[in-house]
Design a protein around this motif. Structure first.
Motif, PDB file in Angstrom:
ATOM      1  N   LYS A 137      15.885  83.541  33.024  1.00 60.65           N
ATOM      2  CA  LYS A 137      16.939  82.577  32.733  1.00 60.65           C
ATOM      3  C   LYS A 137      17.513  82.757  31.324  1.00 60.65           C
ATOM      4  O   LYS A 137      18.727  82.746  31.128  1.00 60.65           O
ATOM      5  N   TYR A 138      16.627  82.916  30.346  1.00 63.65           N
ATOM      6  CA  TYR A 138      17.098  82.899  28.957  1.00 63.65           C
ATOM      7  C   TYR A 138      17.450  84.273  28.407  1.00 63.65           C
ATOM      8  O   TYR A 138      18.346  84.409  27.591  1.00 63.65           O
ATOM      9  N   ILE A 139      16.717  85.283  28.844  1.00 65.07           N
ATOM     10  CA  ILE A 139      16.960  86.612  28.265  1.00 65.07           C
ATOM     11  C   ILE A 139      17.963  87.399  29.107  1.00 65.07           C
ATOM     12  O   ILE A 139      18.887  88.003  28.569  1.00 65.07           O
ATOM     13  N   ASN A 140      17.802  87.331  30.422  1.00 64.63           N
ATOM     14  CA  ASN A 140      18.676  88.151  31.254  1.00 64.63           C
ATOM     15  C   ASN A 140      20.093  87.601  31.371  1.00 64.63           C
ATOM     16  O   ASN A 140      20.988  88.279  31.825  1.00 64.63           O
TER      17      ASN A 140
ATOM     18  N   PHE B 124      23.690  82.718  27.247  1.00 69.35           N
ATOM     19  CA  PHE B 124      23.159  81.420  27.649  1.00 69.35           C
ATOM     20  C   PHE B 124      22.118  81.034  26.611  1.00 69.35           C
ATOM     21  O   PHE B 124      21.135  81.737  26.408  1.00 69.35           O
ATOM     22  N   SER B 125      22.356  79.953  25.930  1.00 73.51           N
ATOM     23  CA  SER B 125      21.470  79.600  24.836  1.00 73.51           C
ATOM     24  C   SER B 125      20.404  78.619  25.262  1.00 73.51           C
ATOM     25  O   SER B 125      20.690  77.483  25.627  1.00 73.51           O
ATOM     26  N   GLY B 126      19.166  79.067  25.231  1.00 74.71           N
ATOM     27  CA  GLY B 126      18.043  78.183  25.523  1.00 74.71           C
ATOM     28  C   GLY B 126      17.886  77.120  24.450  1.00 74.71           C
ATOM     29  O   GLY B 126      17.369  76.031  24.706  1.00 74.71           O
ATOM     30  N   ALA B 127      18.364  77.431  23.258  1.00 73.03           N
ATOM     31  CA  ALA B 127      18.273  76.465  22.162  1.00 73.03           C
ATOM     32  C   ALA B 127      19.180  75.272  22.428  1.00 73.03           C
ATOM     33  O   ALA B 127      18.783  74.115  22.311  1.00 73.03           O
ATOM     34  N   GLU B 128      20.410  75.598  22.836  1.00 72.77           N
ATOM     35  CA  GLU B 128      21.366  74.546  23.173  1.00 72.77           C
ATOM     36  C   GLU B 128      20.820  73.671  24.302  1.00 72.77           C
ATOM     37  O   GLU B 128      20.902  72.456  24.266  1.00 72.77           O
TER      38      GLU B 128
ATOM     39  N   LEU C 285      23.297  84.530  21.791  1.00 77.11           N
ATOM     40  CA  LEU C 285      23.587  85.950  21.619  1.00 77.11           C
ATOM     41  C   LEU C 285      22.665  86.636  20.612  1.00 77.11           C
ATOM     42  O   LEU C 285      22.648  87.848  20.514  1.00 77.11           O
ATOM     43  N   GLY C 286      21.915  85.808  19.873  1.00 76.12           N
ATOM     44  CA  GLY C 286      21.114  86.352  18.777  1.00 76.12           C
ATOM     45  C   GLY C 286      20.136  87.428  19.221  1.00 76.12           C
ATOM     46  O   GLY C 286      20.012  88.469  18.586  1.00 76.12           O
ATOM     47  N   PHE C 287      19.478  87.195  20.329  1.00 75.30           N
ATOM     48  CA  PHE C 287      18.453  88.133  20.783  1.00 75.30           C
ATOM     49  C   PHE C 287      19.007  89.546  20.942  1.00 75.30           C
ATOM     50  O   PHE C 287      18.375  90.527  20.588  1.00 75.30           O
ATOM     51  N   TYR C 288      20.215  89.644  21.457  1.00 74.06           N
ATOM     52  CA  TYR C 288      20.773  90.963  21.733  1.00 74.06           C
ATOM     53  C   TYR C 288      21.116  91.762  20.483  1.00 74.06           C
ATOM     54  O   TYR C 288      21.357  92.961  20.549  1.00 74.06           O
TER      55      TYR C 288
ATOM     56  N   ILE D 287      17.420  76.212  15.564  1.00 72.50           N
ATOM     57  CA  ILE D 287      18.459  77.026  14.944  1.00 72.50           C
ATOM     58  C   ILE D 287      19.476  77.586  15.939  1.00 72.50           C
ATOM     59  O   ILE D 287      20.671  77.582  15.710  1.00 72.50           O
ATOM     60  N   GLY D 288      18.981  78.113  17.062  1.00 75.15           N
ATOM     61  CA  GLY D 288      19.820  78.861  18.004  1.00 75.15           C
ATOM     62  C   GLY D 288      21.045  78.084  18.445  1.00 75.15           C
ATOM     63  O   GLY D 288      21.095  76.863  18.373  1.00 75.15           O
ATOM     64  N   HIS D 289      22.037  78.824  18.911  1.00 75.85           N
ATOM     65  CA  HIS D 289      23.277  78.130  19.203  1.00 75.85           C
ATOM     66  C   HIS D 289      24.127  78.880  20.217  1.00 75.85           C
ATOM     67  O   HIS D 289      24.556  78.335  21.225  1.00 75.85           O
TER      68      HIS D 289
ATOM     69  N   SER E  71      14.570  83.670  13.689  1.00 72.30           N
ATOM     70  CA  SER E  71      15.094  82.352  14.065  1.00 72.30           C
ATOM     71  C   SER E  71      14.589  81.956  15.453  1.00 72.30           C
ATOM     72  O   SER E  71      14.197  80.809  15.678  1.00 72.30           O
ATOM     73  N   ASN E  72      14.589  82.920  16.371  1.00 71.56           N
ATOM     74  CA  ASN E  72      14.086  82.623  17.716  1.00 71.56           C
ATOM     75  C   ASN E  72      12.593  82.285  17.693  1.00 71.56           C
ATOM     76  O   ASN E  72      12.145  81.367  18.383  1.00 71.56           O
ATOM     77  N   ALA E  73      11.835  83.036  16.897  1.00 73.82           N
ATOM     78  CA  ALA E  73      10.401  82.775  16.779  1.00 73.82           C
ATOM     79  C   ALA E  73      10.176  81.390  16.177  1.00 73.82           C
ATOM     80  O   ALA E  73       9.282  80.646  16.588  1.00 73.82           O
ATOM     81  N   THR E  74      11.012  81.030  15.218  1.00 74.08           N
ATOM     82  CA  THR E  74      10.921  79.711  14.589  1.00 74.08           C
ATOM     83  C   THR E  74      11.267  78.622  15.604  1.00 74.08           C
ATOM     84  O   THR E  74      10.554  77.623  15.724  1.00 74.08           O
ATOM     85  N   ASP E  75      12.356  78.838  16.344  1.00 69.65           N
ATOM     86  CA  ASP E  75      12.742  77.868  17.377  1.00 69.65           C
ATOM     87  C   ASP E  75      11.610  77.653  18.373  1.00 69.65           C
ATOM     88  O   ASP E  75      11.301  76.518  18.749  1.00 69.65           O
ATOM     89  N   ALA E  76      10.991  78.770  18.814  1.00 71.62           N
ATOM     90  CA  ALA E  76       9.905  78.680  19.796  1.00 71.62           C
ATOM     91  C   ALA E  76       8.758  77.835  19.230  1.00 71.62           C
ATOM     92  O   ALA E  76       8.152  77.026  19.938  1.00 71.62           O
TER      93      ALA E  76
ATOM     94  N   GLY F  70       4.595  80.293  19.430  1.00 70.65           N
ATOM     95  CA  GLY F  70       5.376  79.152  19.914  1.00 70.65           C
ATOM     96  C   GLY F  70       5.234  78.905  21.401  1.00 70.65           C
ATOM     97  O   GLY F  70       4.199  79.237  21.991  1.00 70.65           O
ATOM     98  N   VAL F  71       6.271  78.364  22.011  1.00 72.65           N
ATOM     99  CA  VAL F  71       6.204  77.956  23.425  1.00 72.65           C
ATOM    100  C   VAL F  71       5.990  79.114  24.394  1.00 72.65           C
ATOM    101  O   VAL F  71       5.450  78.923  25.472  1.00 72.65           O
ATOM    102  N   GLY F  72       6.447  80.331  24.021  1.00 75.74           N
ATOM    103  CA  GLY F  72       6.368  81.442  24.971  1.00 75.74           C
ATOM    104  C   GLY F  72       7.321  81.241  26.138  1.00 75.74           C
ATOM    105  O   GLY F  72       8.063  80.256  26.184  1.00 75.74           O
ATOM    106  N   MET F  73       7.332  82.207  27.047  1.00 74.91           N
ATOM    107  CA  MET F  73       8.202  82.082  28.227  1.00 74.91           C
ATOM    108  C   MET F  73       7.437  82.481  29.480  1.00 74.91           C
ATOM    109  O   MET F  73       6.612  83.396  29.452  1.00 74.91           O
ATOM    110  N   THR F  74       7.728  81.804  30.579  1.00 74.58           N
ATOM    111  CA  THR F  74       7.210  82.228  31.871  1.00 74.58           C
ATOM    112  C   THR F  74       8.162  83.317  32.384  1.00 74.58           C
ATOM    113  O   THR F  74       9.258  83.495  31.835  1.00 74.58           O
TER     114      THR F  74
END
Ligand code: ADP
Ligand code: MG
Length: 630
Positions: free
Chosen positions: A88-91, A95-99, A120-123, A115-117, A34-39, A78-82
């Motif tokens: 910000k998003y993983i640590n 905190f939902s980057g999708a929201e 917490l999905g990543f963890y 999809i994200g909401h 879902s995260n890969a799809t969102d990206a 997808g977008v990837g992350m800096t």
């Protein structure tokens, strides 16, 4: 007084997430994909509004197993992350980057399918992995970074030269107790369960594709093969396409994609599509219900933005439609974090009543489009419709438009047609419409025949919940009453043009009644003399309509009838005082002979009501042979 903040430390929360947040470990894959799809969808959106000045191309997601090194990798383009974004998003847990994305681009990205909401999905990755690595490069011109965490709150984050292409790679080092997730068959199963209809192509391994031979190839030529990506999903399932662009074949194809083990074609489909006051799309199918083997397994599936959530749809889909199949997709259905429970909510009620209305409208249009075809299918769909009439008021209100009433001669009436047809002939003296029906064409054959001979229409109402349907119809419609063909008083209920003349006088009648009562000596039967046509059967057994219904209701377990058991068996024995046979009884002088005649006639009447059984039946047959010998 002291005021303060309860200190929730990550050390404490982390193991909790791992243990309790998700009851089902396998959903980690759904979350990561879902995260890969969102990206990917974010990049699509950003390029479409000109904010990302890169080529979108044909991005896909790849899932790879490296059994030897216990690695499971999910890679996207997808977008990837800096580095900053990882912080910000993983640590930041929860905190939902999708929201945040949806909030930032709310004017344009409403329908982007993100999809994200909950953030917490990543963890969930830590449920199955002892170490997780993220290697990611943003679409922005910044260096790639590597993030590593071993499931404790400590992590490392550094720049890396290992990734030159845009996108993210999530590497799970699978824990000892989760080795099953290194099995190809397990991962394939999960991808097919949760991701089969996700919007970005998902590659899992390769497959061999045979190239077509050139037309002028010699006969013994061997076709060349090539290895191609094995794409596991269909990114554009039928419910995401406008109905006007789909043919019936497309729907059938989709049905079989959804239920690969179903070989029978569904009867018809209902395309759901609403965006106000909530978002919902989907396709429901009416399966042929007869001899259905996979009823338990092949249920309606609930999706959110093309991600499979559950096939426990009780509550969202009204009970009477649980026998249908298909898909419902709605981002607005309130679910808990693990998406396994539905939260009781007003929105859910609205969705359920929308579906009810939609099904009712579709039924009405189907019968108008092709009455003949609808009649043919009626037997397969009636249970659902009848159940709906009994349990859903809103459905019942519309049901006259599409509920058919079949007769014992294979005609089908809508209610208004039926009314028109029987009104002149089947109204009692108070103007009440009497609807005659049979619940079993074979068992009630003689009664059906007798009613038809009088010119009455007899409906065939043979499904198990018919007693409840009838009760519902009698209370919701004015001035009608149902009577089963073998019910008592049918003869009185119906208006007759010419009164039948009585052949016997009152004293004769009295003694006939006494004769019969004495001979049968059975308190179950109430003897009743009636002046019927001389051609009508001499003895007929009927049941009080009320009593029989009570028993039926009890048998089908509804209407608050539980615990009221033990209704007495009660029958009427209608003696046709105008029949030849009645005269014969009176004329017979020998008492034993008279009793024998009555007994035999009673047995015949029982036989036609299916009441002659066991020893009684054996005696009857023996007696009949003896009479033949005479
Ligand atoms: P949610 O998806 O609900 O926002 P997650 O815990 O699943 O929460 O992910 C947190 C955030 O991490 C995402 O919102 C996103 O910003 C970022 N993220 C996770 N996976 C990826 C990925 N594959 N590519 C880009 N960003 C990602
Ligand atoms: Mg997520």
């Amino acid at each position: 007084m002291t005021k303060g903040n309860i200190n929730v430390s990550v050390e404490n929360i982390f193991p909790l997430i791992k243990k309790f947040l998700y009851s089902d470990h396998e959903i980690f894959l759904r979350e990561l994909i879902s995260n890969a799809t969102d990206a990917t969808l974010k990049l699509k959106h950003l390029t479409s509004i000109g904010e990302a000045k890169v080529e979108y191309g044909n991005p896909k997601i790849e899932v790879k197993i490296d059994k030897e090194n216990r690695m499971l990798t999910i890679t996207d383009q997808g977008v990837g992350m800096t580095g900053e974004e990882v912080e910000k998003y993983i640590n930041q847990v929860a905190f939902s980057g999708a929201e945040e994305f949806l909030e930032k681009y709310k004017d344009t990205a409403k329908d982007s399918g993100i999809i994200g909401h909950f953030g917490l999905g990543f963890y969930s990755a830590f449920m199955v992995a002892e170490k997780v690595e993220i290697v990611t490069k943003s679409y922005k011109d910044e260096p790639a970074v590597r993030w590593i965490c071993d499931g404790s709150p400590e992590f490392t984050l550094e720049e890396t030269a290992d990734k030159s292409e845009r996108g993210t790679e999530i590497i799970l080092y699978i824990a000892e107790d989760s080795t099953e997730f290194l099995e190809e068959s397990k991962i394939r199963e999960l991808l097919l369960k949760y991701n089969k209809f996700m919007p970005v192509p998902i590659k899992f391994g390769t497959k061999t594709h045979t190239l077509p031979l050139p037309e002028d190839a010699p006969e013994d030529a061997v076709a060349e093969t090539e290895e191609v990506d094995n794409i596991i999903n269909n990114p554009t399932p039928a419910w995401t396409i406008a109905p006007s662009e789909l043919t019936n074949e497309d729907y059938m194809k989709f049905y079989h994609e959804l239920y690969p083990m179903q070989f029978e074609e569904p009867l018809f489909n209902i395309h759901l599509n609403v965006d106000y006051p909530f978002n919902l799309t989907g396709v429901l199918f009416f399966p042929k219900l007869s001899n259905n083997l996979n009823i338990e397994k092949d249920k309606i599936q609930l999706y959110q933005n093309q991600v499979f959530v559950t096939d426990e749809v009780k509550g969202i889909v009204p009970d009477f439609l649980m026998l249908l199949r298909g898909v419902i997709d709605s981002p607005d259905i309130p679910l808990n974090v693990s998406r396994s429970y539905l939260q009781a909510d007003g929105a859910v009620k609205k969705i359920s009543s929308y579906i009810t209305k939609k099904v009712a409208d579709k039924m009405a249009s189907l019968i108008n489009e092709n009455r003949e075809d609808y009649e043919k299918k009626w037997n397969d769909i009636k249970v659902v419709i009848e159940y709906g009439i009994v349990t859903e008021e809103k459905f019942a209100e519309k049901s006259d438009k599409f509920t058919l009433y079949p007769t014992t001669d294979g005609k089908y009436f809508l209610w208004n047609e039926l009314e028109e047809k029987i009104k002149p002939n089947q109204t009692d003296k108070d103007g009440k419409l009497i609807v005659l029906y049979a619940s079993n064409a074979d068992e009630q054959h003689s009664y059906i025949q007798a009613a038809k001979d009088k010119g009455y229409e007899v409906l065939l109402m043979d499904s198990p919940i018919i007693p409840h349907v009838i009760q519902k119809l009698e209370t919701s419609k004015d001035n009608i009453s149902f009577a089963r063909v073998d019910a008592d008083h049918i003869n009185n209920l119906i208006k007759k043009d010419e009164p039948v003349i009585s052949k016997l006088n009152e004293t004769e009648k009295e003694s006939l009644k006494k004769n019969v009562e004495e001979s049968i000596g059975d308190s179950k039967f109430t003897v009743q003399l009636e002046d019927l046509d001389s051609s009508d059967a001499p003895f007929t057994i009927t049941q009080p309509e009320f009593m029989r219904r009570m028993k039926d209701m009890q048998a089908t377990g509804g209407g608050g009838m539980f615990g009221m058991g033990g209704f007495p068996e009660m029958y009427n024995l209608v003696v046709n005082s105008n029949s030849e046979f009645a005269g014969q009884i009176l004329k017979t002088e020998d008492a034993e002979q008279k009793a024998g005649l009555i007994k035999h006639a009673l047995d015949l009447a029982k036989l036609s009501q299916n009441l002659l059984k066991g020893k009684e039946l054996t005696d009857f047959i023996q007696r009949s042979y003896k009479q033949l010998e005479k």
